[in-house]
Design an enzyme around this catalytic site. Structure first.
Site, PDB file in Angstrom:
ATOM      1  N   ASP A  13       0.810  -1.227   0.000  1.00 25.11           N
ATOM      2  CA  ASP A  13       0.000   0.000   0.000  1.00 25.11           C
ATOM      3  C   ASP A  13       0.841   1.273   0.000  1.00 25.11           C
ATOM      4  OD1 ASP A  13      -2.319  -1.640   0.294  1.00 25.11           O
ATOM      5  OD2 ASP A  13      -1.835  -1.799   2.416  1.00 25.11           O
ATOM      6  N   LYS A  16       2.232   2.085  -5.076  1.00 15.67           N
ATOM      7  CA  LYS A  16       2.923   1.547  -6.268  1.00 15.67           C
ATOM      8  C   LYS A  16       2.098   1.740  -7.532  1.00 15.67           C
ATOM      9  CE  LYS A  16       3.117  -2.491  -4.499  1.00 15.67           C
ATOM     10  NZ  LYS A  16       2.659  -2.137  -3.148  1.00 15.67           N
ATOM     11  N   GLY A  40      -4.137  -4.317  -4.268  1.00 16.19           N
ATOM     12  CA  GLY A  40      -5.120  -3.309  -4.646  1.00 16.19           C
ATOM     13  C   GLY A  40      -4.396  -2.080  -5.118  1.00 16.19           C
ATOM     14  N   HIS A  41      -4.605  -1.712  -6.361  1.00 18.02           N
ATOM     15  CA  HIS A  41      -3.935  -0.533  -6.903  1.00 18.02           C
ATOM     16  C   HIS A  41      -4.972   0.524  -7.245  1.00 18.02           C
ATOM     17  CE1 HIS A  41      -0.126  -2.918  -8.218  1.00 18.02           C
ATOM     18  NE2 HIS A  41      -0.205  -2.700  -6.930  1.00 18.02           N
ATOM     19  N   GLN A 225       2.005  -6.025  -3.217  1.00 23.23           N
ATOM     20  CA  GLN A 225       2.361  -6.096  -1.788  1.00 23.23           C
ATOM     21  C   GLN A 225       3.635  -5.284  -1.509  1.00 23.23           C
ATOM     22  OE1 GLN A 225       1.449  -9.462  -3.259  1.00 23.23           O
ATOM     23  NE2 GLN A 225      -0.567  -8.672  -2.834  1.00 23.23           N
TER      24      GLN A 225
HETATM   25  P1  IMP Z   1      -2.753 -12.891   1.856  1.00 25.04           P
HETATM   26  O1  IMP Z   1      -1.810 -12.344   0.830  1.00 25.04           O
HETATM   27  O2  IMP Z   1      -4.200 -12.664   1.498  1.00 25.04           O
HETATM   28  O3  IMP Z   1      -2.456 -14.314   2.196  1.00 25.04           O
HETATM   29  O4  IMP Z   1      -2.536 -12.052   3.205  1.00 25.04           O
HETATM   30  C1  IMP Z   1      -1.336 -12.154   3.976  1.00 25.04           C
HETATM   31  C2  IMP Z   1      -0.969 -10.827   4.596  1.00 25.04           C
HETATM   32  O5  IMP Z   1      -0.571  -9.922   3.568  1.00 25.04           O
HETATM   33  C3  IMP Z   1      -2.118 -10.129   5.328  1.00 25.04           C
HETATM   34  O6  IMP Z   1      -1.583  -9.406   6.427  1.00 25.04           O
HETATM   35  C4  IMP Z   1      -2.664  -9.156   4.295  1.00 25.04           C
HETATM   36  O7  IMP Z   1      -3.330  -8.060   4.882  1.00 25.04           O
HETATM   37  C5  IMP Z   1      -1.365  -8.722   3.631  1.00 25.04           C
HETATM   38  N1  IMP Z   1      -1.546  -8.262   2.248  1.00 25.04           N
HETATM   39  C6  IMP Z   1      -1.743  -9.012   1.154  1.00 25.04           C
HETATM   40  N2  IMP Z   1      -1.822  -8.248   0.064  1.00 25.04           N
HETATM   41  C7  IMP Z   1      -1.647  -6.979   0.465  1.00 25.04           C
HETATM   42  C8  IMP Z   1      -1.569  -5.717  -0.227  1.00 25.04           C
HETATM   43  O8  IMP Z   1      -1.655  -5.615  -1.452  1.00 25.04           O
HETATM   44  N3  IMP Z   1      -1.362  -4.625   0.558  1.00 25.04           N
HETATM   45  C9  IMP Z   1      -1.221  -4.712   1.915  1.00 25.04           C
HETATM   46  N4  IMP Z   1      -1.263  -5.852   2.578  1.00 25.04           N
HETATM   47  C10 IMP Z   1      -1.471  -6.983   1.872  1.00 25.04           C
END
Ligand code: IMP
Length: 432
Positions: A13, A16, A40-41, A225
């Site tokens: 977040d 990017k 999420g972009h 991420q």
């Molecule tokens: P997962 O990727 O859904 O398995 O989540 C694992 C961890 O990564 C959790 O803490 C999510 O909130 C975090 N996470 C996954 N994708 C994002 C992102 O795009 N931005 C921020 N946190 C993320």
């Protein structure tokens, strides 16, 4: 060098999508290399706000071709929904401008059901995943039982694979988690319909990119991420199940390291985090609300994918040092500088104190990290509104000082600063 990489330098977040959107204007190809629709972009163009989870944000540029690389896990339902939503807003989405690597892995309803069941089972120790089936899809991949996107071109093989896949996961869902089993026939029918629409988008991603690079095309590898969510270099186990770091760009696209030019780390001028786990510079109360925003604006600190309020805190230089090192960052893009306007003092974490010791490198051992207390260096703030500023020299002296301090601490230049959500609200440092 024709391949540049954009990486999140914190917990995701960082903005990017916003930076990729700017750089995509100078690229021929934008390629996603890791993660899935957990990302999420948010990209703001004029009065239009585009929220994308899976399709690279470069798609909004008419001259750019986008690739979803082999390192990505793809929910075909989400991919088609995004394609349709983009098309409805006049964005061209055809096999000529969007490619899907046949070695990317598919996310299925079984993965999503498992993600939910496992998180529920963890109770108070839940990771706080996005519940998009990301972890279970990567688990299948490394367990060598995953479904690759290439199956979408072979209806018979796809149906057979889906039946076996659902049968296998139903056992786990029922016997271990006491959850509802899935109807394999329904899932097979659903995926057959997706296959019909998505098969024309399939390519051998590595071959296709190599050809483009040999033909002098420029490629932007778009990270999802962030560094601290990396399965190896993040705050394990509160991480995602892939490699958002620079190494992941190479394996997630099938290119070699000698193709790489710039590695741009994107960092917010404060820190945010979604989900559980230690966060040494975390703020609560009024200052947290001030940095987070109310949620009235799409760029306030609420998850693009989950809508959850993000945890926020002061800038942490140990995190950025860690990101510089594990990614080999060559440049930094700083986002949201405008949010700090009006704060009289800006504490920046320069070290941690733990058990009477001073630490200057970010510890990825969670038990140690949980005991770390931040040591701050406090810089003076500025009162002026800066959203209209377009040249570094026109920033208030203290805002320049804040940026210069970060660059000096990391030993790499800051090349881009964003001072608002719109494309134009950008300072290209050194180019004025
Ligand atoms: P997962 O990727 O859904 O398995 O989540 C694992 C961890 O990564 C959790 O803490 C999510 O909130 C975090 N996470 C996954 N994708 C994002 C992102 O795009 N931005 C921020 N946190 C993320």
């Amino acid at each position: 060098m024709p391949l540049n990489i954009v990486i999140g330098a914190q917990w995701g977040d960082e903005g990017k999508g916003r930076i990729t959107d700017l750089l995509a204007a100078q690229a021929d190809i934008v390629a996603r290399y890791s993660g899935g629709d957990n990302a999420g972009h948010t990209v703001t163009i004029g009065s239009e706000v585009f929220k994308l989870h899976l399709i690279p944000s470069g798609i909004i540029h008419p001259a750019v071709t986008c690739l979803i690389g082999n390192g990505v896990v793809v929910n075909p339902r989400v991919m088609l929904q995004e394609m349709d939503a983009l098309a409805a807003r006049g964005v061209n989405v055809t096999p000529a401008c969007l490619k899907l690597s046949e070695n990317a892995h598919l996310i299925t309803p079984a993965h999503i059901a498992l993600d939910k069941a496992v998180e529920q089972e963890r109770g108070g120790d839940a990771i706080g995943t996005t519940l998009r089936g990301i972890g279970p899809a990567y688990t299948d991949k490394v367990s060598r039982v995953g479904l690759r996107a290439g199956l979408l071109a072979d209806p018979e093989a796809l149906a057979e694979a889906i039946y076996a896949h659902v049968a296998m996961h139903n056992k786990t869902l029922r016997q271990i988690y006491g959850a509802e089993p899935l109807d394999a026939t329904a899932v097979a029918a659903e995926y057959a319909a997706y296959a019909q629409r998505l098969a024309p988008y399939l390519v051998d991603g590595s071959v296709w990119l190599d050809e483009a690079l040999r033909n002098g095309r420029t490629v932007l590898a778009e990270g999802a991420q962030g560094t601290l969510l990396d399965i190896d270099h993040g705050t394990y186990p509160f991480v995602t199940s892939s490699s958002p770091t620079a190494g992941g760009a190479l394996t997630g696209l099938g290119v070699g390291p000698r193709e790489v030019g710039q590695v741009l780390g994107v960092a917010k001028v404060f820190t945010s985090r979604v989900g559980s786990g230690p966060f040494p510079t975390e703020l609560t109360g009024e200052m947290a609300m001030r940095l987070r925003g109310t949620g009235a604006n799409p760029w306030d600190e609420y998850g693009t994918t989950t809508g959850r309020p993000r945890r926020v805190g002061w800038l942490d230089l140990l995190i950025l040092r860690h990101a510089r090192r594990v990614n080999g960052l060559t440049h930094l893009a700083l986002t949201k500088l405008d949010i700090l306007s009006g704060l009289p003092e800006l504490p920046v974490c320069v070290a941690y104190e733990v058990n009477g010791r001073r630490l200057e490198q970010f510890p990825t051992d969670l038990r140690l990290l949980a005991r770390c207390r931040p040591i701050f260096h406090t810089l003076p703030g500025w009162s002026e509104e800066i959203t209209h500023v377009r040249r570094f020299a026109d920033l208030p002296a203290n805002a320049q000082g804040y940026v210069t301090f970060i660059a000096a601490q990391l030993g790499i230049p800051v090349s881009i600063i964003s001072v608002g959500p719109a494309r134009a609200q950008t300072i290209w440092v050194g180019e004025e």
